[in-house]
Design a protein around this motif. Structure first.
Motif, short mmCIF file in Angstrom:
data_model
loop_
_atom_site.label_atom_id
_atom_site.label_comp_id
_atom_site.label_asym_id
_atom_site.label_seq_id
_atom_site.Cartn_x
_atom_site.Cartn_y
_atom_site.Cartn_z
N ILE A 73 2.34 -7.62 -10.86
CA ILE A 73 2.79 -8.75 -10.15
C ILE A 73 3.87 -9.50 -10.99
O ILE A 73 4.91 -10.00 -10.72
N TYR A 74 3.49 -9.53 -12.42
CA TYR A 74 4.65 -9.98 -13.28
C TYR A 74 5.91 -9.10 -13.49
O TYR A 74 7.05 -9.64 -13.50
N ALA A 75 5.70 -7.79 -13.40
CA ALA A 75 6.99 -6.99 -13.23
C ALA A 75 7.83 -7.14 -12.09
O ALA A 75 8.94 -7.25 -11.98
N LYS A 76 7.22 -7.63 -10.83
CA LYS A 76 7.94 -7.76 -9.84
C LYS A 76 8.71 -9.04 -9.92
O LYS A 76 9.68 -9.29 -9.31
N TYR A 77 7.98 -10.04 -10.28
CA TYR A 77 8.43 -11.37 -10.29
C TYR A 77 9.64 -11.44 -11.39
O TYR A 77 10.51 -12.08 -11.06
N GLU A 79 11.32 -8.95 -12.04
CA GLU A 79 12.65 -7.97 -11.65
C GLU A 79 13.32 -8.70 -10.53
O GLU A 79 14.65 -8.81 -10.67
N HIS A 80 12.84 -9.46 -9.65
CA HIS A 80 13.52 -10.10 -8.36
C HIS A 80 13.50 -11.72 -8.60
O HIS A 80 14.29 -12.28 -7.88
N GLY A 81 12.71 -12.24 -9.55
CA GLY A 81 12.87 -13.81 -9.63
C GLY A 81 12.04 -14.54 -8.55
O GLY A 81 11.68 -15.51 -8.66
N GLU A 82 11.30 -13.61 -7.75
CA GLU A 82 10.43 -14.14 -6.79
C GLU A 82 9.36 -13.14 -6.51
O GLU A 82 9.74 -12.03 -6.38
N LEU A 83 8.32 -13.57 -5.93
CA LEU A 83 7.42 -12.49 -5.51
C LEU A 83 7.19 -11.98 -4.03
O LEU A 83 6.86 -10.82 -3.95
N TYR A 84 8.04 -12.93 -3.24
CA TYR A 84 7.93 -12.40 -1.79
C TYR A 84 9.50 -12.09 -1.35
O TYR A 84 10.32 -12.95 -1.16
N ARG A 85 9.78 -10.58 -1.54
CA ARG A 85 11.10 -10.34 -1.03
C ARG A 85 10.98 -9.11 -0.22
O ARG A 85 10.30 -8.34 -0.61
#
Length: 85
Positions: A73-77, A79-85
């Protein structure tokens, strides 16, 4: 032997806590916190094996899975700046 390793991993987690507190970037702090979590799960596993507490082994496995999902979850956040993309 097992309790000696548990004390060793506890000492290592205290040393790594320096990186969590002082870390120059948020990534360093997150990796340090994850490392502390891994060390503490190893300590709980060694204590469970030493005292024959097999229920604690299941708790350690669940904790390890939560640590893995937490890092995803932290890596995705980050990387994209938001969780849902």
């Amino acid at each position: 032997m097992i309790l000696g390793l548990a004390i060793f991993f506890t000492t290592l987690s205290i040393i790594v806590s320096y990186r969590v507190i002082v870390g120059p970037t948020i990534t360093d702090r997150l990796i340090g916190a994850d490392t502390i979590g891994i060390f503490m799960s190893l300590v709980m596993l060694m204590i469970a094996l030493h005292f024959d507490l097999f229920l604690l082994v299941d708790i350690v496995l669940a904790y390890a899975i939560l640590l893995f999902v937490d890092m995803l979850i932290y890596a995705k956040y980050f990387e994209h700046g938001e969780l849902y993309r």
